[in-house]
Design a protein around this motif. Sequence first.
Motif, PDB file in Angstrom:
ATOM      1  N   HIS A  92      42.385  13.867  43.487  1.00  0.00           N
ATOM      2  CA  HIS A  92      42.857  13.472  42.165  1.00  0.00           C
ATOM      3  C   HIS A  92      44.271  12.915  42.196  1.00  0.00           C
ATOM      4  O   HIS A  92      44.864  12.655  41.143  1.00  0.00           O
ATOM      5  CB  HIS A  92      42.783  14.668  41.204  1.00  0.00           C
ATOM      6  CG  HIS A  92      41.382  15.076  40.875  1.00  0.00           C
ATOM      7  ND1 HIS A  92      40.545  15.678  41.787  1.00  0.00           N
ATOM      8  CD2 HIS A  92      40.659  14.941  39.734  1.00  0.00           C
ATOM      9  CE1 HIS A  92      39.373  15.913  41.222  1.00  0.00           C
ATOM     10  NE2 HIS A  92      39.413  15.481  39.991  1.00  0.00           N
TER      11      HIS A  92
ATOM     12  N   ALA B 256      47.206   6.313  44.330  1.00  0.00           N
ATOM     13  CA  ALA B 256      45.995   7.065  44.011  1.00  0.00           C
ATOM     14  C   ALA B 256      45.843   8.298  44.897  1.00  0.00           C
ATOM     15  O   ALA B 256      45.214   9.273  44.486  1.00  0.00           O
ATOM     16  CB  ALA B 256      44.768   6.163  44.148  1.00  0.00           C
TER      17      ALA B 256
ATOM     18  N   SER C 244      38.942  10.620  33.523  1.00  0.00           N
ATOM     19  CA  SER C 244      40.179  11.336  33.207  1.00  0.00           C
ATOM     20  C   SER C 244      40.759  10.792  31.919  1.00  0.00           C
ATOM     21  O   SER C 244      40.486   9.650  31.522  1.00  0.00           O
ATOM     22  CB  SER C 244      41.199  11.203  34.345  1.00  0.00           C
ATOM     23  OG  SER C 244      41.564   9.856  34.540  1.00  0.00           O
TER      24      SER C 244
ATOM     25  N   ALA D 204      42.310   7.082  31.318  1.00  0.00           N
ATOM     26  CA  ALA D 204      41.833   6.109  32.298  1.00  0.00           C
ATOM     27  C   ALA D 204      40.683   5.303  31.722  1.00  0.00           C
ATOM     28  O   ALA D 204      40.010   5.714  30.775  1.00  0.00           O
ATOM     29  CB  ALA D 204      41.396   6.820  33.572  1.00  0.00           C
TER      30      ALA D 204
ATOM     31  N   LEU E 183      36.128   1.898  37.406  1.00  0.00           N
ATOM     32  CA  LEU E 183      36.358   3.232  37.967  1.00  0.00           C
ATOM     33  C   LEU E 183      36.964   3.193  39.368  1.00  0.00           C
ATOM     34  O   LEU E 183      37.248   4.248  39.940  1.00  0.00           O
ATOM     35  CB  LEU E 183      35.049   4.020  38.003  1.00  0.00           C
ATOM     36  CG  LEU E 183      34.389   4.306  36.653  1.00  0.00           C
ATOM     37  CD1 LEU E 183      33.076   5.053  36.849  1.00  0.00           C
ATOM     38  CD2 LEU E 183      35.314   5.094  35.737  1.00  0.00           C
TER      39      LEU E 183
ATOM     40  N   GLN F 293      39.858   5.305  40.471  1.00  0.00           N
ATOM     41  CA  GLN F 293      39.600   6.741  40.442  1.00  0.00           C
ATOM     42  C   GLN F 293      38.501   7.143  41.427  1.00  0.00           C
ATOM     43  O   GLN F 293      37.841   8.156  41.236  1.00  0.00           O
ATOM     44  CB  GLN F 293      39.174   7.157  39.032  1.00  0.00           C
ATOM     45  CG  GLN F 293      40.174   6.785  37.950  1.00  0.00           C
ATOM     46  CD  GLN F 293      39.686   7.221  36.596  1.00  0.00           C
ATOM     47  OE1 GLN F 293      39.732   8.389  36.244  1.00  0.00           O
ATOM     48  NE2 GLN F 293      39.175   6.272  35.820  1.00  0.00           N
TER      49      GLN F 293
ATOM     50  N   ARG G 290      38.474  10.727  42.631  1.00  0.00           N
ATOM     51  CA  ARG G 290      38.063  11.632  41.566  1.00  0.00           C
ATOM     52  C   ARG G 290      36.559  11.526  41.312  1.00  0.00           C
ATOM     53  O   ARG G 290      35.877  12.546  41.150  1.00  0.00           O
ATOM     54  CB  ARG G 290      38.839  11.298  40.290  1.00  0.00           C
ATOM     55  CG  ARG G 290      38.549  12.223  39.119  1.00  0.00           C
ATOM     56  CD  ARG G 290      39.267  11.717  37.864  1.00  0.00           C
ATOM     57  NE  ARG G 290      40.708  11.738  38.017  1.00  0.00           N
ATOM     58  CZ  ARG G 290      41.489  12.725  37.648  1.00  0.00           C
ATOM     59  NH1 ARG G 290      40.971  13.810  37.098  1.00  0.00           N
ATOM     60  NH2 ARG G 290      42.794  12.664  37.807  1.00  0.00           N
TER      61      ARG G 290
END
Length: 501
Positions: free
Chosen positions: A99, A160, A256, A259, A283, A286, A289
């Motif tokens: 994350h 990230a 999240s 986002a 996405l 992320q 995540r």
Amino acid sequence: MTLEPDAAYRVLQSHDARFDGRLFVGVTSTGIYCRPVCRVRLPRRENCRFFANAASAEQGGFRPCLRCRPELAPGLSLVDSPQGLAQHAARMLEYAARHGQPVQLPAIAAKLGVTDRHLRRIFAAWHGVTPIDYLTNQRLLLAKQLLTDTALSVADVAAACGFESQRRFNAVFSERCRLSPSGLRRAQPRALARRRGGTPLLRLPDALACDALKVRLAYRPPYDIAGVQRFLAARCIAGVEAMDDQGLWRRTLAASQGAAPGWLALQFLPERHEVEVMMSPSLAPQLGRINALVRHALDLDADPALIDPVLAALPWPRFTAVPGIRVPGGCDGFESAVRVILGQQVTVAAARTLTRRLVERFGETVETPWPELNRLFPSARTLAQAPASAIGELGIVRQRVGALQALAAEVHHGRIALDRGAPLAATLDALRALPGIGEWSVQLIAMRALAWPDAFPASDIGVMNALGTRDAKAVAAMSENWRPWRSYAVMRLWQSLETGT
């Protein structure tokens, strides 16, 4: 599981996927470490060095293989045992790395109820590396995946993965991986093909297939694919999820707060012991995540070699043994907890209806390749701030409304975290303190939102029906034989009601 070198080499010879993620081999003649499923030419026995995790292999001077990609291997299967502290800490570090979160080891130690010094000692004794080295390895493996599977800039990849600067990221990556970030991309021509489209991995409308991000995630066999698909299909919420006849599961996702939302689609590749995932380009930042969420949703890190022997203590022959039972989680801990609350004292179908109404009333709209998937699950903020009367109008009784909004407020304000990195005891105590959330709900939230393997709702009607009794105390006593994997026993008992076996 610790193996003698000769036994580990036999695993390598057979490419045994059951050991994927808990055995790595470093080859001294190449300086590379691989997963046991790697299909490169078998190295000579005297050139092999075996490690229990990727961080140890890296500390031993080996860089990750570009072919089998250690970052795709299954992760830890958490156990409630003396080594559970070290494993829980490792899982919290993995969660932070995936994350892109900063980590302070004293804070993790405090969450686990031990001193910083004790945690460092136990962690090093069990994993063979320091917590910081383990965290750095996890960040680098995520970076390797982002560099390979996305078009994110090196600066965005560094951010990230939680590095404070691109310069620091470049230095650590080059030192540990023996390759610069830009050099990795040049060494991976497939990555460029993916970014330019490539061959679609899943069935998508042509207009979007070429732009979608494509990844694969491994699991340890056996895996009860049919059982997981039945479970997910029975609980699909219209507008948010769908499962087709070929086992393609699709859903909308807001990974999240703040986002960009998007969608993902996945299917199992049993011949490869992998799950193929395709997601919207929105996405991509992320990806770490999303991978963690999918791994949790499908319980890809479970270790059947540890779980299945314990499930043998279920009262056979009433139940037929099913290898590879999994506990499906969810792509969002708050969503899973809301579903648990709406499922109090009602059937699965009734809970699905109530959840659909909640989505239709409070879920934001989102565009996907499929017109029938057009809603996001309501956020904690939305439900916390909604008028109680508006939620009650959906047919949700007052007590459930109170429980939903109390939970939503705690999650929205950050006082309760519902993810696999959360400290178990403190989180369960915080849930018990909320109105309308009893022990049944607490155990199911631990099971599905927190990924706790030993949760057990002894008063669950399905569990009692499967065992042929309404005596919750007797059920709880019986469950002692299934520790520390009682969550998996619950799934098997529920499954027996569906299949009659």
